[in-house]
Design a protein around this motif. Structure first.
Motif, PDB file in Angstrom:
ATOM      1  N   TYR A 109       0.814  -1.221   0.000  1.00 13.62           N
ATOM      2  CA  TYR A 109       0.000   0.000   0.000  1.00 13.62           C
ATOM      3  C   TYR A 109       0.845   1.268   0.000  1.00 13.62           C
ATOM      4  O   TYR A 109       0.652   2.173   0.818  1.00 13.62           O
ATOM      5  N   ALA A 110       1.797   1.314  -0.908  1.00 10.13           N
ATOM      6  CA  ALA A 110       2.664   2.484  -1.008  1.00 10.13           C
ATOM      7  C   ALA A 110       1.856   3.690  -1.495  1.00 10.13           C
ATOM      8  O   ALA A 110       0.792   3.531  -2.091  1.00 10.13           O
ATOM      9  N   ASN A 111       2.352   4.896  -1.212  1.00 10.91           N
ATOM     10  CA  ASN A 111       1.698   6.105  -1.724  1.00 10.91           C
ATOM     11  C   ASN A 111       1.882   6.186  -3.233  1.00 10.91           C
ATOM     12  O   ASN A 111       2.996   6.064  -3.733  1.00 10.91           O
ATOM     13  N   LEU A 112       0.790   6.391  -3.935  1.00  4.65           N
ATOM     14  CA  LEU A 112       0.885   6.473  -5.386  1.00  4.65           C
ATOM     15  C   LEU A 112       0.801   7.927  -5.821  1.00  4.65           C
ATOM     16  O   LEU A 112       0.038   8.704  -5.256  1.00  4.65           O
ATOM     17  N   SER A 113       1.604   8.274  -6.809  1.00  2.00           N
ATOM     18  CA  SER A 113       1.534   9.640  -7.321  1.00  2.00           C
ATOM     19  C   SER A 113       0.338   9.752  -8.254  1.00  2.00           C
ATOM     20  O   SER A 113      -0.031   8.799  -8.920  1.00  2.00           O
ATOM     21  N   ARG A 114      -0.284  10.935  -8.254  1.00  2.00           N
ATOM     22  CA  ARG A 114      -1.380  11.165  -9.180  1.00  2.00           C
ATOM     23  C   ARG A 114      -0.798  11.769 -10.450  1.00  2.00           C
ATOM     24  O   ARG A 114      -0.593  12.970 -10.549  1.00  2.00           O
ATOM     25  N   ALA A 115      -0.472  10.898 -11.397  1.00  2.00           N
ATOM     26  CA  ALA A 115       0.149  11.370 -12.628  1.00  2.00           C
ATOM     27  C   ALA A 115      -0.852  12.179 -13.433  1.00  2.00           C
ATOM     28  O   ALA A 115      -2.021  11.848 -13.471  1.00  2.00           O
ATOM     29  N   SER A 116      -0.414  13.267 -14.030  1.00  2.00           N
ATOM     30  CA  SER A 116      -1.298  13.986 -14.934  1.00  2.00           C
ATOM     31  C   SER A 116      -0.623  14.132 -16.278  1.00  2.00           C
ATOM     32  O   SER A 116       0.531  14.554 -16.370  1.00  2.00           O
ATOM     33  N   GLY A 117      -1.343  13.769 -17.300  1.00  2.00           N
ATOM     34  CA  GLY A 117      -0.863  13.947 -18.665  1.00  2.00           C
ATOM     35  C   GLY A 117       0.479  13.297 -18.944  1.00  2.00           C
ATOM     36  O   GLY A 117       1.347  13.892 -19.571  1.00  2.00           O
ATOM     37  N   SER A 118       0.646  12.057 -18.480  1.00  2.00           N
ATOM     38  CA  SER A 118       1.916  11.381 -18.750  1.00  2.00           C
ATOM     39  C   SER A 118       1.932  10.795 -20.165  1.00  2.00           C
ATOM     40  O   SER A 118       2.922  10.208 -20.578  1.00  2.00           O
ATOM     41  N   GLY A 119       0.848  10.947 -20.876  1.00  2.00           N
ATOM     42  CA  GLY A 119       0.800  10.483 -22.260  1.00  2.00           C
ATOM     43  C   GLY A 119       0.399   9.025 -22.363  1.00  2.00           C
ATOM     44  O   GLY A 119       0.545   8.258 -21.417  1.00  2.00           O
ATOM     45  N   VAL A 120      -0.129   8.679 -23.530  1.00  2.66           N
ATOM     46  CA  VAL A 120      -0.641   7.332 -23.728  1.00  2.66           C
ATOM     47  C   VAL A 120       0.490   6.304 -23.684  1.00  2.66           C
ATOM     48  O   VAL A 120       0.417   5.290 -22.993  1.00  2.66           O
ATOM     49  N   SER A 121       1.586   6.589 -24.400  1.00  2.00           N
ATOM     50  CA  SER A 121       2.687   5.623 -24.464  1.00  2.00           C
ATOM     51  C   SER A 121       3.327   5.442 -23.088  1.00  2.00           C
ATOM     52  O   SER A 121       3.685   4.330 -22.687  1.00  2.00           O
ATOM     53  N   GLY A 122       3.454   6.546 -22.329  1.00  3.28           N
ATOM     54  CA  GLY A 122       4.027   6.487 -20.994  1.00  3.28           C
ATOM     55  C   GLY A 122       3.177   5.614 -20.084  1.00  3.28           C
ATOM     56  O   GLY A 122       3.701   4.813 -19.300  1.00  3.28           O
ATOM     57  N   THR A 123       1.834   5.784 -20.187  1.00  2.00           N
ATOM     58  CA  THR A 123       0.914   5.010 -19.362  1.00  2.00           C
ATOM     59  C   THR A 123       1.035   3.523 -19.669  1.00  2.00           C
ATOM     60  O   THR A 123       1.115   2.685 -18.770  1.00  2.00           O
ATOM     61  N   ILE A 124       1.059   3.197 -20.979  1.00  5.19           N
ATOM     62  CA  ILE A 124       1.138   1.791 -21.378  1.00  5.19           C
ATOM     63  C   ILE A 124       2.456   1.182 -20.896  1.00  5.19           C
ATOM     64  O   ILE A 124       2.478   0.075 -20.363  1.00  5.19           O
ATOM     65  N   ALA A 125       3.536   1.953 -21.039  1.00  8.76           N
ATOM     66  CA  ALA A 125       4.849   1.459 -20.627  1.00  8.76           C
ATOM     67  C   ALA A 125       4.879   1.170 -19.128  1.00  8.76           C
ATOM     68  O   ALA A 125       5.350   0.117 -18.696  1.00  8.76           O
ATOM     69  N   SER A 126       4.307   2.089 -18.322  1.00 10.09           N
ATOM     70  CA  SER A 126       4.354   1.892 -16.874  1.00 10.09           C
ATOM     71  C   SER A 126       3.400   0.778 -16.446  1.00 10.09           C
ATOM     72  O   SER A 126       3.656   0.070 -15.478  1.00 10.09           O
TER      73      SER A 126
END
Lengths: 113, 261
Positions: free
Chosen positions: A35-52
């Motif tokens: 249950y680590a703290n998760l960052s609220r990513a904004s606008g990381s892009g579609v490719s970035g999201t898929i990669a992560s």
């Protein structure tokens, strides 16, 4: 060829189930990290999201789930456009294209804003 | 079940019960609205309860409104909106409850737009074992209202079903079940437009949203079963009661009176 009702029904169902499944995998991955703290990513892009998401990052997986979910109704409109075009129903091709272009505008302006 | 996306229930729950900050609650809500709408629309569309053509046509207004709403949300004070929205709901409630005998409107003459677009339809009424045929009237008025509903959706992070259902039923004389199903169908598209804005703004919290998506995917399947087997009059009364409660809560919130659920 399936009729429009079945086509839309299946595509919506598949979209929601895929998204729910990805959410579940994401939450499980989050539990596995303790249950680590998760960052609220904004606008990381579609490719970035898929990669992560592919690397098993919990937040990435859930953002991918959200993206699949948001894309589901948009896909449904695009699907109807093709269906009406195949039927030669010009009025409804025009209507669905109008809706689709506004949706794409919303997505694009969302990215830049 | 009522053709609503559920945003109107999720936002008060998250903010008042769970103490989540408002933007995050709205962000999570709008995403789950897409899920509710899509999963229940899948069932209604399969059962041919949804008027797909009407939905597509009204989406023009609704999506344009949602985009307008997202842009003007920066300028309008939220309190004024809550009060206006609450009053609109109260009005819709009274009309909806008083007109509950209008379930199967007869002698409806389709207007020119409806004829041109082939909007008339039929559906199977399971509680009476009959096929109900219906016409659509005053389409331009409903399109206009759909635009405003879209604005509200973009501003408040709800789907707008609470406006679509009474309007389609009372203005365009569409049977309430078809109105609910068609509203559900449209909400997915409006909410997707608004959700993308919240997503890129960074107002979608993954841990808040993921359980909502999973829960909603399951819950909506149950609601669609219930609507199919409930008499239309009961749907209207239940919908009316829900509207009355929410409108009062919203007005109180607008006047900054703390609401405890």
């Amino acid at each position: 060829m399936l009729d429009l009702n079945r086509l839309i029904s299946y595509s919506l169902r598949i979209g929601v189930l895929t998204s729910a499944l990805l959410s579940l995998v994401g939450l499980t991955a989050w539990a596995a990290t303790g249950y680590a703290n998760l960052s609220r990513a904004s606008g990381s892009g579609v490719s970035g999201t898929i990669a992560s998401a592919a690397s098993g990052n919990p937040a990435g997986l859930i953002y991918l789930a959200v993206a699949v979910l948001v894309a589901t109704p948009v896909f449904r409109v695009a699907l109807s456009t093709f269906y009406f075009a195949r039927d030669g129903d010009k009025r409804y091709v025009l209507i669905t294209v109008a809706v689709l272009s506004m949706l794409i505008f919303a997505l694009v302006s969302g990215v830049s804003g | 079940m009522f053709g609503l996306g559920g945003g109107i229930l999720i936002i008060p729950f998250l903010t008042l019960v769970e103490g989540v900050p408002v933007p995050l609650a709205v962000g999570a809500s709008i995403v789950s609205v897409v899920a509710t709408s899509s999963s229940s629309a899948a069932t209604y569309v399969r059962d041919r309860l949804t008027n797909i053509r009407l939905g597509m046509f009204l989406e023009i207004g609704a999506v344009a409104g949602a985009i307008t709403g997202a842009f003007v949300s920066v300028f309008l004070p939220a309190a004024a909106l809550f009060i206006l929205f609450g009053m609109l709901l109260l009005y819709a409630t009274t009309v909806m409850i008083r007109s509950r005998r209008l379930d199967f409107p007869s002698k409806v003459l389709p207007d020119r737009t409806a004829t041109l677009l082939g909007l008339s339809g039929q559906y199977e009424e399971h509680t009476k074992n009959t096929v109900v045929k219906y016409e659509v009237t005053r389409t331009p008025v409903t399109l206009f209202v759909a635009y405003f509903a879209g604005i509200v959706s973009g501003l408040l992070g709800v789907g707008g079903g609470i406006i679509y259902v009474p309007t389609m039923n009372l203005v365009s004389k569409i049977p309430v079940k078809v109105a609910s199903a068609t509203s559900n169908f449209m909400i997915g598209v409006t909410a997707a437009a608004s959700a993308s804005v919240y997503l890129f703004r960074g107002d979608v919290d993954p841990i808040l949203t993921a359980p909502l998506i999973i829960g909603v995917a399951g819950g909506a399947i149950l609601g669609t079963r219930i609507l199919k087997l409930t008499p239309p009059t009961r749907v209207k009364i239940a919908f009316g009661l829900l509207l009355a409660t929410i409108s009062i809560l919203m007005i109180l919130k607008g006047f900054n009176i703390p609401v405890v659920l």
